[in-house]
Design a protein around this motif. Structure first.
Motif, PDB file in Angstrom:
ATOM      1  N   VAL A  20       0.854  -1.182   0.000  1.00 35.41           N
ATOM      2  CA  VAL A  20       0.000   0.000   0.000  1.00 35.41           C
ATOM      3  C   VAL A  20       0.891   1.233   0.000  1.00 35.41           C
ATOM      4  O   VAL A  20       1.825   1.339   0.794  1.00 35.41           O
ATOM      5  N   LEU A  21       0.579   2.166  -0.894  1.00 35.31           N
ATOM      6  CA  LEU A  21       1.263   3.452  -0.977  1.00 35.31           C
ATOM      7  C   LEU A  21       0.248   4.543  -0.687  1.00 35.31           C
ATOM      8  O   LEU A  21      -0.759   4.660  -1.372  1.00 35.31           O
ATOM      9  N   ASP A  22       0.504   5.335   0.350  1.00 36.97           N
ATOM     10  CA  ASP A  22      -0.373   6.434   0.750  1.00 36.97           C
ATOM     11  C   ASP A  22       0.257   7.738   0.266  1.00 36.97           C
ATOM     12  O   ASP A  22       1.378   8.073   0.656  1.00 36.97           O
ATOM     13  N   VAL A  23      -0.458   8.476  -0.594  1.00 38.28           N
ATOM     14  CA  VAL A  23       0.097   9.698  -1.186  1.00 38.28           C
ATOM     15  C   VAL A  23      -0.474  10.977  -0.572  1.00 38.28           C
ATOM     16  O   VAL A  23      -0.322  12.061  -1.125  1.00 38.28           O
ATOM     17  N   ARG A  24      -1.100  10.857   0.603  1.00 34.35           N
ATOM     18  CA  ARG A  24      -1.660  12.042   1.265  1.00 34.35           C
ATOM     19  C   ARG A  24      -0.558  12.863   1.934  1.00 34.35           C
ATOM     20  O   ARG A  24       0.580  12.434   2.064  1.00 34.35           O
ATOM     21  N   GLU A  25      -0.946  14.043   2.398  1.00 35.53           N
ATOM     22  CA  GLU A  25      -0.019  14.935   3.094  1.00 35.53           C
ATOM     23  C   GLU A  25       0.281  14.408   4.498  1.00 35.53           C
ATOM     24  O   GLU A  25      -0.459  13.598   5.046  1.00 35.53           O
ATOM     25  N   ASP A  26       1.362  14.907   5.087  1.00 38.58           N
ATOM     26  CA  ASP A  26       1.820  14.439   6.399  1.00 38.58           C
ATOM     27  C   ASP A  26       0.734  14.486   7.467  1.00 38.58           C
ATOM     28  O   ASP A  26       0.571  13.533   8.221  1.00 38.58           O
ATOM     29  N   VAL A  27      -0.008  15.585   7.556  1.00 41.81           N
ATOM     30  CA  VAL A  27      -1.022  15.714   8.613  1.00 41.81           C
ATOM     31  C   VAL A  27      -2.125  14.669   8.439  1.00 41.81           C
ATOM     32  O   VAL A  27      -2.622  14.111   9.425  1.00 41.81           O
ATOM     33  N   GLU A  28      -2.488  14.368   7.202  1.00 43.25           N
ATOM     34  CA  GLU A  28      -3.509  13.349   6.955  1.00 43.25           C
ATOM     35  C   GLU A  28      -3.000  11.970   7.391  1.00 43.25           C
ATOM     36  O   GLU A  28      -3.722  11.206   8.037  1.00 43.25           O
ATOM     37  N   TRP A  29      -1.757  11.673   7.033  1.00 46.50           N
ATOM     38  CA  TRP A  29      -1.113  10.409   7.393  1.00 46.50           C
ATOM     39  C   TRP A  29      -1.074  10.236   8.900  1.00 46.50           C
ATOM     40  O   TRP A  29      -1.387   9.172   9.432  1.00 46.50           O
ATOM     41  N   GLU A  30      -0.665  11.279   9.614  1.00 47.26           N
ATOM     42  CA  GLU A  30      -0.503  11.198  11.066  1.00 47.26           C
ATOM     43  C   GLU A  30      -1.815  10.867  11.762  1.00 47.26           C
ATOM     44  O   GLU A  30      -1.822  10.160  12.766  1.00 47.26           O
ATOM     45  N   HIS A  31      -2.937  11.372  11.258  1.00 42.88           N
ATOM     46  CA  HIS A  31      -4.228  11.141  11.905  1.00 42.88           C
ATOM     47  C   HIS A  31      -4.779   9.743  11.689  1.00 42.88           C
ATOM     48  O   HIS A  31      -5.554   9.256  12.508  1.00 42.88           O
ATOM     49  N   GLY A  32      -4.408   9.105  10.585  1.00 46.74           N
ATOM     50  CA  GLY A  32      -4.894   7.751  10.360  1.00 46.74           C
ATOM     51  C   GLY A  32      -4.451   7.206   9.027  1.00 46.74           C
ATOM     52  O   GLY A  32      -4.597   7.872   8.009  1.00 46.74           O
ATOM     53  N   HIS A  33      -3.880   5.998   9.041  1.00 47.17           N
ATOM     54  CA  HIS A  33      -3.438   5.351   7.813  1.00 47.17           C
ATOM     55  C   HIS A  33      -3.492   3.832   7.971  1.00 47.17           C
ATOM     56  O   HIS A  33      -3.699   3.321   9.062  1.00 47.17           O
ATOM     57  N   ILE A  34      -3.291   3.161   6.857  1.00 49.19           N
ATOM     58  CA  ILE A  34      -3.282   1.700   6.840  1.00 49.19           C
ATOM     59  C   ILE A  34      -1.942   1.231   7.408  1.00 49.19           C
ATOM     60  O   ILE A  34      -0.885   1.693   6.977  1.00 49.19           O
ATOM     61  N   ASP A  35      -2.015   0.342   8.385  1.00 53.64           N
ATOM     62  CA  ASP A  35      -0.795  -0.178   9.008  1.00 53.64           C
ATOM     63  C   ASP A  35       0.073  -0.860   7.948  1.00 53.64           C
ATOM     64  O   ASP A  35      -0.417  -1.660   7.159  1.00 53.64           O
ATOM     65  N   GLY A  36       1.347  -0.512   7.925  1.00 51.46           N
ATOM     66  CA  GLY A  36       2.275  -1.106   6.975  1.00 51.46           C
ATOM     67  C   GLY A  36       2.382  -0.366   5.661  1.00 51.46           C
ATOM     68  O   GLY A  36       3.208  -0.723   4.818  1.00 51.46           O
ATOM     69  N   ALA A  37       1.550   0.659   5.459  1.00 49.70           N
ATOM     70  CA  ALA A  37       1.607   1.431   4.213  1.00 49.70           C
ATOM     71  C   ALA A  37       2.901   2.231   4.140  1.00 49.70           C
ATOM     72  O   ALA A  37       3.482   2.593   5.164  1.00 49.70           O
ATOM     73  N   VAL A  38       3.330   2.505   2.913  1.00 52.79           N
ATOM     74  CA  VAL A  38       4.465   3.396   2.661  1.00 52.79           C
ATOM     75  C   VAL A  38       3.880   4.778   2.410  1.00 52.79           C
ATOM     76  O   VAL A  38       2.906   4.915   1.662  1.00 52.79           O
ATOM     77  N   HIS A  39       4.455   5.797   3.045  1.00 53.98           N
ATOM     78  CA  HIS A  39       3.941   7.159   2.898  1.00 53.98           C
ATOM     79  C   HIS A  39       4.886   8.001   2.049  1.00 53.98           C
ATOM     80  O   HIS A  39       6.026   8.249   2.437  1.00 53.98           O
ATOM     81  N   ILE A  40       4.398   8.410   0.881  1.00 58.55           N
ATOM     82  CA  ILE A  40       5.120   9.346   0.022  1.00 58.55           C
ATOM     83  C   ILE A  40       4.085  10.348  -0.502  1.00 58.55           C
ATOM     84  O   ILE A  40       3.257   9.989  -1.352  1.00 58.55           O
ATOM     85  N   PRO A  41       4.073  11.580   0.021  1.00 54.71           N
ATOM     86  CA  PRO A  41       3.106  12.564  -0.487  1.00 54.71           C
ATOM     87  C   PRO A  41       3.212  12.708  -2.012  1.00 54.71           C
ATOM     88  O   PRO A  41       4.310  12.594  -2.587  1.00 54.71           O
ATOM     89  N   LEU A  42       2.077  12.950  -2.658  1.00 56.40           N
ATOM     90  CA  LEU A  42       2.003  13.005  -4.111  1.00 56.40           C
ATOM     91  C   LEU A  42       3.085  13.892  -4.723  1.00 56.40           C
ATOM     92  O   LEU A  42       3.735  13.511  -5.693  1.00 56.40           O
ATOM     93  N   MET A  43       3.297  15.073  -4.184  1.00 55.20           N
ATOM     94  CA  MET A  43       4.266  16.002  -4.769  1.00 55.20           C
ATOM     95  C   MET A  43       5.712  15.512  -4.638  1.00 55.20           C
ATOM     96  O   MET A  43       6.582  15.943  -5.388  1.00 55.20           O
ATOM     97  N   ASP A  44       5.965  14.595  -3.704  1.00 51.47           N
ATOM     98  CA  ASP A  44       7.321  14.050  -3.516  1.00 51.47           C
ATOM     99  C   ASP A  44       7.589  12.822  -4.383  1.00 51.47           C
ATOM    100  O   ASP A  44       8.733  12.381  -4.502  1.00 51.47           O
TER     101      ASP A  44
END
Length: 109
Positions: A20-44
């Motif tokens: 799972v790749l989560d492309v939301r912004e940092d604040v969105e990620w911090e509030h709730g995400h799928i466990d084990g997902a990789v976080h890379i904001p869309l612009m990055d």
């Protein structure tokens, strides 16, 4: 055409080999995400392609717009990706498991 899947088409629990790749912004990620997902904001994403998981990747954002953009871009790079239509809003509404970095119960913001 952007390859997409609705929440009903995503197995629970997620199968081995599906990242799972989560492309939301940092604040969105911090509030709730799928466990084990990789976080890379869309612009990055263009600068962090080497961090995108190998194999099939489910790409998520809040409702599916940003993840759809990411899927379009990543598929052009030869990556096996699919967009979660309805995003984290539908994930949470379906009662799927989430984690939070805030110390509070996970939520979609």
């Amino acid at each position: 055409m952007i390859p997409s899947v609705s929440i009903d088409g995503v197995p629970d629990p997620l199968p081995e080999g599906l990242a799972v790749l989560d492309v939301r912004e940092d604040v969105e990620w911090e509030h709730g995400h799928i466990d084990g997902a990789v976080h890379i904001p869309l612009m990055d994403l263009p600068h962090r392609l080497d961090e995108v998981p190998s194999g099939q990747v489910l790409v998520v954002c809040k409702v599916g717009g940003r993840s759809g953009q990411a899927v379009g871009y990543l598929s052009q790079q030869g990556i096996d990706v699919v967009n979660l239509d309805g995003g984290m809003v539908d994930w949470a509404a379906a009662g799927r498991s989430m984690v939070s970095e805030t110390g509070q119960p996970p939520t979609v913001v």
